[in-house]
Design an enzyme around this catalytic site. Structure first.
Site, PDB file in Angstrom:
ATOM      1  N   HIS A   1       0.845  -1.203   0.000  1.00 41.64           N
ATOM      2  CA  HIS A   1       0.000   0.000   0.000  1.00 41.64           C
ATOM      3  C   HIS A   1       0.883   1.258   0.000  1.00 41.64           C
ATOM      4  O   HIS A   1       0.662   2.181  -0.776  1.00 41.64           O
ATOM      5  CB  HIS A   1      -0.925  -0.033   1.226  1.00 41.64           C
ATOM      6  CG  HIS A   1      -1.633   1.258   1.486  1.00 41.64           C
ATOM      7  ND1 HIS A   1      -2.900   1.523   1.024  1.00 41.64           N
ATOM      8  CD2 HIS A   1      -1.236   2.366   2.154  1.00 41.64           C
ATOM      9  CE1 HIS A   1      -3.255   2.736   1.392  1.00 41.64           C
ATOM     10  NE2 HIS A   1      -2.257   3.279   2.082  1.00 41.64           N
ATOM     11  N   GLU A   2       1.900   1.268   0.859  1.00 48.39           N
ATOM     12  CA  GLU A   2       2.802   2.430   0.917  1.00 48.39           C
ATOM     13  C   GLU A   2       3.538   2.616  -0.411  1.00 48.39           C
ATOM     14  O   GLU A   2       3.751   3.736  -0.866  1.00 48.39           O
ATOM     15  CB  GLU A   2       3.809   2.286   2.066  1.00 48.39           C
ATOM     16  CG  GLU A   2       3.185   2.279   3.457  1.00 48.39           C
ATOM     17  CD  GLU A   2       2.396   3.549   3.754  1.00 48.39           C
ATOM     18  OE1 GLU A   2       2.812   4.629   3.294  1.00 48.39           O
ATOM     19  OE2 GLU A   2       1.351   3.464   4.407  1.00 48.39           O
TER      20      GLU A   2
ATOM     21  N   HIS B   1       1.493   4.536  -2.827  1.00 47.72           N
ATOM     22  CA  HIS B   1       1.581   5.998  -2.708  1.00 47.72           C
ATOM     23  C   HIS B   1       2.781   6.525  -3.491  1.00 47.72           C
ATOM     24  O   HIS B   1       2.721   7.564  -4.130  1.00 47.72           O
ATOM     25  CB  HIS B   1       1.746   6.410  -1.233  1.00 47.72           C
ATOM     26  CG  HIS B   1       0.466   6.362  -0.456  1.00 47.72           C
ATOM     27  ND1 HIS B   1      -0.663   7.001  -0.854  1.00 47.72           N
ATOM     28  CD2 HIS B   1       0.158   5.751   0.711  1.00 47.72           C
ATOM     29  CE1 HIS B   1      -1.632   6.786   0.037  1.00 47.72           C
ATOM     30  NE2 HIS B   1      -1.150   6.031   0.993  1.00 47.72           N
TER      31      HIS B   1
ATOM     32  N   GLU C   1      -5.736   7.216  -1.000  1.00 42.38           N
ATOM     33  CA  GLU C   1      -5.757   5.957  -0.242  1.00 42.38           C
ATOM     34  C   GLU C   1      -6.375   4.834  -1.080  1.00 42.38           C
ATOM     35  O   GLU C   1      -5.881   3.707  -1.078  1.00 42.38           O
ATOM     36  CB  GLU C   1      -6.532   6.121   1.068  1.00 42.38           C
ATOM     37  CG  GLU C   1      -5.849   7.030   2.078  1.00 42.38           C
ATOM     38  CD  GLU C   1      -4.418   6.619   2.385  1.00 42.38           C
ATOM     39  OE1 GLU C   1      -4.129   5.400   2.424  1.00 42.38           O
ATOM     40  OE2 GLU C   1      -3.579   7.515   2.562  1.00 42.38           O
TER      41      GLU C   1
ATOM     42  N   ASP D   1      -4.501   1.469  -2.195  1.00 46.62           N
ATOM     43  CA  ASP D   1      -5.098   0.157  -1.911  1.00 46.62           C
ATOM     44  C   ASP D   1      -5.186  -0.678  -3.183  1.00 46.62           C
ATOM     45  O   ASP D   1      -4.895  -1.874  -3.167  1.00 46.62           O
ATOM     46  CB  ASP D   1      -6.509   0.326  -1.320  1.00 46.62           C
ATOM     47  CG  ASP D   1      -6.469   0.594   0.180  1.00 46.62           C
ATOM     48  OD1 ASP D   1      -5.381   0.494   0.773  1.00 46.62           O
ATOM     49  OD2 ASP D   1      -7.544   0.899   0.751  1.00 46.62           O
TER      50      ASP D   1
HETATM   51 ZN   LIG Z   1      -2.077   5.251   2.707  1.00 44.67          ZN
END
Ligand SMILES: [Zn+2]
Length: 411
Positions: free
Chosen positions: A275-276, A279, A353, A357
């Site tokens: 997930h990071e 980003h 987000e 995801d």
């Molecule tokens: Zn996040």
């Protein structure tokens, strides 16, 4: 000016109070039952703890709101800032740059003392009551000493530079000042993780070889190079867990909180990290920096204009003029007038987000991210039942139920 300022201040505070009360009512109304979609992962006791924690934080937030409002009114219409200016003038020449630096110093110290009771209560009573606070009085004091020293060493020269530009660069000083602050922010992003963060926490290379191997595999699968994997002793101060990236280019490092590694199994750690990485791959951080630069450019243009208006000073309870007073008054105006941007920024963040995801689902398993999130919600006592309007306004992350429904649909 006074009427405009007061209306913006009271209107924004009124909306914040109303949203906070809505949130409290909603959370209290859903305290007695775990939402069905979480029935397997979260027991009633954890759900009620999260409700009580959210309610306690909300009460504290409302107190903080009122306390902060009193402070702003005391400084402006109450004549507090003018009084501080006059006090500093008994020691420093009011036309000199040192006067401005001393005024900022006095304002920071008094603002800190004003907020001290609230922050002591938050850390040592509220957080402690829910088992999150690990900060001792000695650590609190040493953190305070270090951060004060850093603010003086870095803040004072920066402020001197800004005040000097305001005085020397003529009508377009605000473009110069904006440029310096953007450069400072970029430099801070490089300097902070390497030189400043280690003053407050220990960073050790990730020792768990099996986990390190998996993480390295994930990184190469995603075409990502990092300078190292580190574990930070977040548990020194708090029981809340996290993972993040810092740095640029080849100097990127990945930091796990020790509290996160204790809670999650390797599959879940991998999903959180994916997930990071999402980003990073979607360039969310770069976008944020760009929007920050653009917004602050507009604000500085406004500051350049306001600084020439007598009504700006007189309407806010200040009869003297100086570069420092211009900056301070503007910073006090900023919060109520930029408040309408809050829901836009929150919406934007929630969009990021969802994108992160989606990236995690493509490069790790959705089920692992779901179970990691459920554990994190439970351990951080985050509410699963936020008020929809409050959430729309403030939440940087989508509400748990919606976020997990998205992940399950993608799996
Ligand atoms: Zn996040």
């Amino acid at each position: 000016m006074t009427a405009l300022f007061l209306s913006a201040l009271l209107l924004s505070s009124g909306i914040r109070l109303w949203l906070s009360l809505r949130q409290a009512a909603h959370v209290r109304g859903h305290r007695d039952a775990v939402p069905v979609e979480f029935a397997g992962g979260i027991d009633l006791a954890s759900h009620q703890k999260a409700a009580d924690y959210t309610l306690a934080k909300g009460r504290h937030g409302r107190f903080d709101l009122a306390w902060g409002l009193v402070w702003v009114l005391l400084l402006t219409l109450g004549g507090g800032l003018q009084l501080m200016h006059d006090t500093v003038s008994t020691v420093f020449d009011p036309t000199g740059l040192w006067h401005g630096i001393a005024l900022f110093g006095l304002l920071s110290v008094s603002g800190f003392l004003w907020e001290l009771p609230g922050s002591l209560y938050y850390t040592f009573s509220l957080e402690a009551r829910f088992g999150f606070n690990k900060t001792t009085a000695a650590l609190f004091l040493s953190d305070l000493a270090k951060s004060t020293l850093i603010s003086v060493l870095i803040g004072a020269p920066l402020l001197w530079c800004v005040l000097w530009l305001m005085r020397s660069m003529g009508a377009h000083w605000w473009i110069w000042t904006w440029g310096v602050l953007i450069a400072f922010n970029l430099a801070a992003m490089v300097i902070y993780p390497v030189f400043i963060a280690p003053l407050f926490n220990k960073f050790e290379p990730l020792k768990d070889e099996a986990l390190a191997a998996r993480v390295t595999q994930l990184l190469s699968r995603c075409g990502f190079r990092a300078k190292g994997l580190f574990v930070m002793d977040g548990s020194r101060r708090s029981g809340h867990g996290n993972a993040y990236f810092t740095g640029f280019g080849a100097a990127k490092r990945i930091v796990f909180y020790d509290t996160l590694l204790e809670t999650l199994n390797p599959d879940e750690v991998e999903a959180v990290l994916a997930h990071e990485l999402g980003h990073f791959k979607h360039r969310h951080i770069v976008q944020r920096v760009a929007v920050f630069a653009l917004l602050s450019f507009i604000l500085f243009a406004l500051l350049g204009w306001l600084g020439q208006q007598d009504a700006f000073f007189n309407g806010l309870g200040v009869s003297s003029r100086s570069e420092a007073l211009t900056l301070i008054l503007f910073s006090l105006l900023l919060a109520p007038f930029t408040f309408p941007l809050t829901p836009l920024m929150s919406y934007w963040s929630r969009k990021h987000e969802f994108e992160a995801d989606a990236y995690a689902v493509a490069h790790a398993r959705a089920d692992d991210l779901v179970s990691a999130l459920v554990k994190l919600y439970r351990d951080n006592a985050s509410t699963l039942t936020p008020d929809p309007l409050h959430s729309l306004f403030y939440d940087s992350h989508p509400p748990a139920a919606i976020r997990i429904a998205h992940l399950k649909a993608a799996a």
